[in-house]
Design a protein around this motif. Structure first.
Motif, PDB file in Angstrom:
ATOM      1  N   ARG A 263       0.727  -1.528  -0.335  1.00 26.76           N
ATOM      2  CA  ARG A 263      -0.119   0.124   0.207  1.00 26.76           C
ATOM      3  C   ARG A 263       1.175   1.230   0.393  1.00 26.76           C
ATOM      4  O   ARG A 263       1.921   1.285   0.833  1.00 26.76           O
TER       5      ARG A 263
ATOM      6  N   LYS B  57       2.042   5.005   0.964  1.00 26.04           N
ATOM      7  CA  LYS B  57       2.850   5.364   2.908  1.00 26.04           C
ATOM      8  C   LYS B  57       2.494   6.517   2.736  1.00 26.04           C
ATOM      9  O   LYS B  57       3.829   7.102   1.489  1.00 26.04           O
TER      10      LYS B  57
ATOM     11  N   TRP C  74      -8.800   8.726   3.406  1.00 26.12           N
ATOM     12  CA  TRP C  74      -7.387   7.987   2.475  1.00 26.12           C
ATOM     13  C   TRP C  74      -8.260   6.446   2.556  1.00 26.12           C
ATOM     14  O   TRP C  74      -7.366   5.491   2.069  1.00 26.12           O
ATOM     15  N   SER C  75      -9.758   5.862   2.343  1.00 31.52           N
ATOM     16  CA  SER C  75      -9.597   4.380   2.629  1.00 31.52           C
ATOM     17  C   SER C  75     -10.074   4.381   1.501  1.00 31.52           C
ATOM     18  O   SER C  75      -9.484   3.136   0.556  1.00 31.52           O
ATOM     19  N   LYS C  76     -10.607   4.889   0.509  1.00 34.62           N
ATOM     20  CA  LYS C  76     -11.048   5.294  -1.016  1.00 34.62           C
ATOM     21  C   LYS C  76      -9.798   4.913  -1.893  1.00 34.62           C
ATOM     22  O   LYS C  76      -9.765   4.249  -2.753  1.00 34.62           O
TER      23      LYS C  76
ATOM     24  N   ASN D 283      -6.986   4.270  -0.943  1.00 35.86           N
ATOM     25  CA  ASN D 283      -6.375   2.301  -0.399  1.00 35.86           C
ATOM     26  C   ASN D 283      -4.780   3.365  -0.181  1.00 35.86           C
ATOM     27  O   ASN D 283      -3.924   2.562  -0.536  1.00 35.86           O
TER      28      ASN D 283
ATOM     29  N   GLU E 230      -1.927   4.835   3.137  1.00 34.14           N
ATOM     30  CA  GLU E 230      -1.731   5.227   4.518  1.00 34.14           C
ATOM     31  C   GLU E 230      -1.413   6.393   4.363  1.00 34.14           C
ATOM     32  O   GLU E 230      -0.288   7.090   3.991  1.00 34.14           O
TER      33      GLU E 230
ATOM     34  N   ASP F  61      -6.979   1.702  10.115  1.00 36.00           N
ATOM     35  CA  ASP F  61      -6.017   0.954   9.199  1.00 36.00           C
ATOM     36  C   ASP F  61      -5.378   1.795   7.700  1.00 36.00           C
ATOM     37  O   ASP F  61      -4.630   1.578   7.147  1.00 36.00           O
ATOM     38  N   TYR F  62      -5.929   3.056   8.160  1.00 38.55           N
ATOM     39  CA  TYR F  62      -5.248   3.861   7.195  1.00 38.55           C
ATOM     40  C   TYR F  62      -4.664   5.667   7.473  1.00 38.55           C
ATOM     41  O   TYR F  62      -3.651   6.082   7.201  1.00 38.55           O
TER      42      TYR F  62
ATOM     43  N   LYS G 229      -4.552   9.399  -7.010  1.00 33.76           N
ATOM     44  CA  LYS G 229      -4.578   8.781  -7.943  1.00 33.76           C
ATOM     45  C   LYS G 229      -4.093   7.691  -9.314  1.00 33.76           C
ATOM     46  O   LYS G 229      -3.312   6.219  -9.247  1.00 33.76           O
TER      47      LYS G 229
ATOM     48  N   SER H  61      -0.788   5.761  -8.209  1.00 35.39           N
ATOM     49  CA  SER H  61      -0.713   4.535  -7.537  1.00 35.39           C
ATOM     50  C   SER H  61      -1.476   3.462  -8.478  1.00 35.39           C
ATOM     51  O   SER H  61      -1.061   2.230  -8.523  1.00 35.39           O
TER      52      SER H  61
END
Length: 283
Positions: free
Chosen positions: A109, A111, A133-135, A137, A139, A158-159, A241, A244
């Motif tokens: 993931r 970071k 942050w979760s959308k 993905n 951290e 989690d993020y 996005k 990523s």
């Protein structure tokens, strides 16, 4: 050779009076422009008794100094408008070598790290809440103390991860594990240049700058990361996005730009040599 640091203005003024008493010349190192910075932060009001007093001290320091040292282009220009004394730009750089980091495991993931003060001027709390942050993905790892700490700790998931502060040397090594280092400035402080930018690229990591001013301009011009204004968080999300899906490409591009910057405009050895030359000429 006497170098006086300002701020704080009051102690700098005391040292300048001592230099005058003993007929000594001094060089003034201006790391922040006070009382201008205090006004930008909302600590004092322009035209108030405090502002008038600090303005008098500020002008007195400039007038009686032999020469001046500044840490940003904005400060350099400001000082040259205030005095005809010589002004030298000296960046607060961290020594670094060339970096060859070219890839992360794409299965890992993305970071992002923030290391610093958790105050209203940075307003990291707003970034934690406004960015999904979760959308994305992605951290966000936070190291620091400040008035927003407790609220940020409550947001952990989690993020979003909060960590206790670590030493400067440890953070320089820690930064290298991340895709970006976040440098937010909710309040534009005239003359300020965040040292986090130079510390970050000295670890070979690009900057995500959010705010205005010289930090925004330099990150954008040198390509050592991405700059966004405070009202452009959606643009930052769109960029992340894209990052990523093209991670290896962006890593190679940023690494190249960082190495060029460390060899050129932010060259540690050249920066020191120019300062030594300046001080020798003054002395």
């Amino acid at each position: 050779l006497i170098i006086i640091q300002t701020p704080p203005l009051t102690s700098a003024y005391g040292y300048s009076l001592a230099c005058k008493l003993f007929c000594k010349k001094y060089i003034l190192n201006v790391s922040d422009l006070w009382p201008s910075t205090a006004v930008d932060l909302g600590v004092i009001a322009k035209g108030s008794v405090s502002w008038n007093m600090f303005s008098f001290i500020e002008k007195s320091l400039y007038i009686h100094s032999n020469s001046l040292i500044a840490q940003s282009n904005e400060t350099t220009k400001y000082l040259r408008n205030c005095t005809d004394k010589k002004v030298h730009l000296f960046r607060n750089l961290t020594k670094a070598n060339n970096f060859t980091k070219s890839s992360f495991d794409n299965n890992n993931r993305i970071k992002i790290i923030y290391a610093g003060l958790l105050g209203n001027a940075q307003d990291l709390l707003a970034l934690c809440k406004k960015i999904d942050w979760s959308k994305l993905n992605i951290e966000l790892h936070i190291f620091g103390e400040g008035i927003q700490k407790e609220q940020i700790v409550l947001l952990q998931n989690d993020y979003i991860h909060y960590h206790k502060p670590i030493s400067k040397n440890e953070i320089q090594k820690e930064i290298q594990k991340y895709d970006f280092s976040l440098v937010p400035l909710r309040v534009n402080i005239f003359g300020a240049f965040p040292s986090k930018i130079t510390a970050t690229i000295s670890s070979g990591v690009p900057v995500l700058f959010i705010g205005e001013g010289e930090g925004y301009d330099i990150v954008k011009r040198l390509g050592i990361g991405k700059s966004f204004r405070n009202d452009e968080l959606s643009k930052m999300s769109d960029f992340l996005k894209m990052y990523s899906t093209n991670r290896l490409y962006y890593i190679k591009c940023f690494t190249k730009k960082i190495n060029l910057t460390l060899q050129g405009e932010f060259n540690y050895t050249d920066n020191i040599n120019k300062l030594n030359k300046f001080l020798t000429q003054i002395n």
